[in-house]
Design a protein around this motif. Structure first.
Motif, PDB file in Angstrom:
ATOM      1  N   LEU A 178      27.535 134.994   8.551  1.00  0.00           N
ATOM      2  CA  LEU A 178      28.187 133.523   8.858  1.00  0.00           C
ATOM      3  C   LEU A 178      28.023 132.847   7.665  1.00  0.00           C
ATOM      4  O   LEU A 178      29.126 131.968   7.300  1.00  0.00           O
ATOM      5  N   VAL A 179      26.919 132.466   7.266  1.00  0.00           N
ATOM      6  CA  VAL A 179      26.633 131.795   6.150  1.00  0.00           C
ATOM      7  C   VAL A 179      27.266 132.343   4.872  1.00  0.00           C
ATOM      8  O   VAL A 179      27.956 131.451   4.229  1.00  0.00           O
ATOM      9  N   GLU A 180      27.389 133.618   4.746  1.00  0.00           N
ATOM     10  CA  GLU A 180      28.147 134.277   3.521  1.00  0.00           C
ATOM     11  C   GLU A 180      29.412 134.190   3.721  1.00  0.00           C
ATOM     12  O   GLU A 180      30.241 133.825   2.806  1.00  0.00           O
ATOM     13  N   ARG A 181      30.166 133.699   4.872  1.00  0.00           N
ATOM     14  CA  ARG A 181      31.329 133.160   5.148  1.00  0.00           C
ATOM     15  C   ARG A 181      31.972 131.918   5.152  1.00  0.00           C
ATOM     16  O   ARG A 181      33.063 131.564   5.485  1.00  0.00           O
ATOM     17  N   GLY A 182      30.703 131.125   4.590  1.00  0.00           N
ATOM     18  CA  GLY A 182      31.109 129.678   4.419  1.00  0.00           C
ATOM     19  C   GLY A 182      30.338 128.785   5.601  1.00  0.00           C
ATOM     20  O   GLY A 182      30.763 127.613   5.435  1.00  0.00           O
ATOM     21  N   HIS A 183      29.941 129.345   6.493  1.00  0.00           N
ATOM     22  CA  HIS A 183      29.259 128.690   7.520  1.00  0.00           C
ATOM     23  C   HIS A 183      27.820 127.864   7.108  1.00  0.00           C
ATOM     24  O   HIS A 183      27.300 128.572   6.080  1.00  0.00           O
ATOM     25  N   ARG A 184      27.051 127.281   7.899  1.00  0.00           N
ATOM     26  CA  ARG A 184      25.840 126.572   7.589  1.00  0.00           C
ATOM     27  C   ARG A 184      24.627 127.115   8.615  1.00  0.00           C
ATOM     28  O   ARG A 184      25.263 126.729   9.760  1.00  0.00           O
ATOM     29  N   LEU A 185      23.797 127.348   7.878  1.00  0.00           N
ATOM     30  CA  LEU A 185      22.618 127.497   8.583  1.00  0.00           C
ATOM     31  C   LEU A 185      21.666 126.298   9.117  1.00  0.00           C
ATOM     32  O   LEU A 185      21.312 125.450   8.189  1.00  0.00           O
TER      33      LEU A 185
END
Length: 335
Positions: A178-185
């Motif tokens: 999900l982070v790689e797809r632009g979301h935030r951890l």
């Protein structure tokens, strides 16, 4: 494995409270007394002790932080020679500290009384009501109920998804995708859930792990260093629980979505989505759809209800025809 239990902090040192306030507002030490590090606050509530200064001490909550604003300070100045007795009555209850707001100062001699009594005295230029709101925020957060949750928290399209499931099932890998797809951890492996005074559940990572992740077979990675500051958040409201588990033929899974299941965390009922995983299933895209579907419902559109309403109208129309094509004719487009 023992299930984590909720916990609350029992006290906060006055020194620590003042440090947090200094980060938000200008609060200066007027008289140190015996030193704020020796004193503790045990409640999130604050008090303006006007009645105590007037002589009524019954039901006085002396364990609270005492706030003296314009009214209290001007009342003490109006008392003249009687101000020392009124202020001594307040000090006799040994409050954790006294804070003067709106830039007020005590009449001559009263600060020395606080010093002799060992009660720390502070002063801030902020107006009374806004300052009390900030102080309540600090204390409410400190004394809030907390729970350690095993999972990953990711901000997906502005929705806080809490990914839960058995150890090794792939929560960290899903969060990384999900982070790689632009979301935030927000946090991985250990999420510190905190219930605010308004019944909202907030999540954050630990001060040790921060935005480090453990990927089995690879090791520890630093998400912030690898993907940049755009890929992280330090806190996020927890809004949807995504329970990940292997496909189970005996498990009942939602097909239409008319019934929303919930899971209570610290007394807050959160919608839960049971997400079975099988080889080849793109669970990352499904997590994005879960977030977008939650947004649609938040703004008043429920796809399940819309489909059910369409089905109801078809049944009530009594047309008696089978389900046909979605278009009456094909346009001249033969791609």
């Amino acid at each position: 494995m023992r299930k984590p239990q909720p916990f609350r902090r029992e006290s906060i040192r006055v020194e620590a409270m003042v440090t947090r306030l200094r980060e938000r507002v200008g609060i200066d030490l007027e008289v140190g007394g015996i030193g704020p590090s020796e004193r503790k606050v045990t409640t999130r509530h604050v008090l303006r002790p006007g009645l105590v200064l007037a002589g009524y001490t019954e039901h006085f909550e002396s364990a609270r932080v005492q706030i003296l604003g314009n009214t209290e300070c001007r009342y003490l100045a109006w008392l003249g020679d009687g101000a020392a007795d009124a202020f001594s009555t307040l000090l006799s209850f040994d409050p954790p500290c006294i804070i003067l707001t709106a830039g007020n100062r005590l009449p001559d001699g009263l600060a020395a009384l606080a010093d002799n009594a060992g009660v720390p005295l502070y002063r801030t230029p902020r107006p009374t009501v806004p300052f009390m709101g900030m102080l309540r925020d600090v204390l409410t957060d400190h004394f809030a109920e907390q729970l350690t949750v095993h999972g990953s928290l990711v901000d997906v399209y502005g929705i806080g998804l809490l990914l839960t499931g058995a150890a090794g099932i792939g929560k960290s890998e899903m969060a990384l995708d999900l982070v790689e797809r632009g979301h935030r951890l927000v946090a991985d492996d250990v999420v510190m859930a905190t219930r605010t005074g308004t019944g909202i559940l907030m999540g954050a990572g630990t001060d040790l792990a921060e935005h480090f992740m453990e990927i089995r077979g690879l090791g520890i990675i630093d998400v912030k260093a690898m993907f940049g500051v755009r890929a992280i958040r330090y806190q996020k409201r927890i809004e949807v629980v995504v329970k990940i588990h292997p496909w189970d033929e005996n498990e009942e899974y939602t097909r239409i979505g008319m019934v929303t299941e919930t899971e209570p965390i610290l007394g807050v009922d959160l919608p839960i989505v049971k997400l079975p995983i099988t080889p080849g299933k793109n669970v990352t895209v499904i997590c994005e759809v879960i977030a977008m579907n939650h947004l649609l419902r938040h703004y008043g559109y429920d796809p399940a209800e819309a489909f059910t309403e369409r089905l109801r109208k078809r049944i009530e129309s009594k047309e008696g025809r089978a389900v046909g094509r979605g278009v009456d004719w094909f346009e001249r487009d033969f791609e």
